[in-house]
Motif scaffolding. Structure first.
Motif, short mmCIF file in Angstrom:
data_model
loop_
_atom_site.label_atom_id
_atom_site.label_comp_id
_atom_site.label_asym_id
_atom_site.label_seq_id
_atom_site.Cartn_x
_atom_site.Cartn_y
_atom_site.Cartn_z
N UNK A 3 0.83 -1.19 0.00
CA UNK A 3 0.00 0.00 0.00
C UNK A 3 0.87 1.25 0.00
N UNK A 4 0.42 2.28 -0.69
CA UNK A 4 1.10 3.56 -0.68
C UNK A 4 0.37 4.52 0.25
N UNK A 5 0.99 5.68 0.50
CA UNK A 5 0.34 6.72 1.30
C UNK A 5 -0.99 7.11 0.66
N UNK A 6 -1.00 7.21 -0.66
CA UNK A 6 -2.25 7.56 -1.35
C UNK A 6 -3.34 6.53 -1.08
N UNK A 7 -3.00 5.26 -1.14
CA UNK A 7 -3.97 4.20 -0.87
C UNK A 7 -4.58 4.37 0.52
N UNK A 8 -3.72 4.63 1.49
CA UNK A 8 -4.17 4.76 2.87
C UNK A 8 -5.03 6.01 3.05
N UNK A 9 -4.65 7.12 2.43
CA UNK A 9 -5.46 8.33 2.51
C UNK A 9 -6.85 8.10 1.94
N UNK A 10 -6.92 7.51 0.76
CA UNK A 10 -8.22 7.26 0.13
C UNK A 10 -9.09 6.38 1.01
N UNK A 11 -8.51 5.32 1.53
CA UNK A 11 -9.28 4.37 2.34
C UNK A 11 -9.87 5.03 3.58
N UNK A 12 -9.10 5.90 4.22
CA UNK A 12 -9.58 6.55 5.43
C UNK A 12 -10.55 7.70 5.13
N UNK A 13 -10.33 8.41 4.03
CA UNK A 13 -11.27 9.45 3.65
C UNK A 13 -12.63 8.85 3.31
N UNK A 14 -12.64 7.67 2.74
CA UNK A 14 -13.91 7.00 2.40
C UNK A 14 -14.71 6.66 3.65
N UNK A 15 -14.03 6.50 4.80
CA UNK A 15 -14.73 6.17 6.03
C UNK A 15 -15.43 7.37 6.66
N UNK A 16 -15.17 8.56 6.16
CA UNK A 16 -15.80 9.75 6.73
C UNK A 16 -17.30 9.80 6.48
N UNK A 17 -17.74 9.26 5.36
CA UNK A 17 -19.13 9.41 4.98
C UNK A 17 -19.33 10.75 4.27
N UNK A 18 -20.43 10.88 3.58
CA UNK A 18 -20.66 12.05 2.72
C UNK A 18 -20.63 13.37 3.49
#
Length: 206
Positions: A3-18
């Motif tokens: 995983x890259x930093x970008x992968x981790x950022x995307x995954x955690x941002x997706x957990x925020x909800x709309x």
């Protein structure tokens, strides 16, 4: 799996909800970044999804300062749980660089200057982008439409015989670009050769 930093950022941002992701985008635009960085323009964030926002953060602030900004913005919108999870997940990222004390302090204070010596992605990887970028003409078309190249400069770059010569000439004209212009350049490069950009972001480590 790597995983890259970008992968981790995307995954955690997706957990925020709309709803919380919208708060994150708004706060990201308002966050007082340290010099020589500049805030990401609101217009670029308004309709951006999680992938787009991760790209904008890394293009504007690079790694590791982009991580510091992300963590501080999450905390400012009361998403401490996700901030803590992000910090844990980043430890597994192949290209993660821990923020220096200067980055951490400036991120928390918001107004202090840190001697970052930071380079934008497109400057840091200049040599690789010149030598490895394949089709350059579609990139030039997009740069012209975004008014980052004049008609004259466009013609000059197009006249070069090889992709390497075109990219080298293009970098000559890019010296006058600001951070926002380089963000746009990064997005265009990623659009036309995402595998290369991802490879450079991984920095060869896995």
């Amino acid at each position: 799996m790597c995983f890259t930093v970008r992968d981790v950022l995307v995954r955690n941002l997706e957990e925020l909800g709309e709803r919380n992701f919208k708060k994150f985008r708004n706060k990201l635009n308002e966050f007082p970044v340290i010099e020589p960085y500049r805030s990401i323009p609101k217009a670029r964030l308004e309709k951006a999804d999680e992938d787009d926002v991760a790209d904008l953060i890394l293009a504007a602030y690079s790694n590791p300062y982009g991580v510091t900004v992300t963590l501080e913005v999450l905390r400012q919108i009361d998403q401490n749980r996700i901030a803590e999870k992000l910090e844990q997940d980043l430890e597994t990222a192949s290209n993660y660089k821990k923020p220096s004390n200067g980055h951490k302090l400036a991120g928390m204070m918001g107004t202090q200057r840190a001697d970052t010596g930071a380079e934008h992605f497109v400057d840091r990887h200049r040599a690789e982008l010149i030598s490895r970028m394949g089709l350059v003409d579609p990139i030039l078309d997009d740069l012209l439409s975004r008014k980052l190249l004049t008609d004259e400069h466009y013609s000059i770059v197009r006249s070069k015989a090889t992709s390497q010569d075109k990219m080298r000439e293009l970098y000559g004209f890019s010296r006058s670009w600001g951070v926002g212009d380089k963000d746009t350049f990064y997005q265009i490069l990623r659009k036309h050769n995402e595998p290369l950009i991802v490879d450079l972001e991984r920095s060869g480590s896995c």
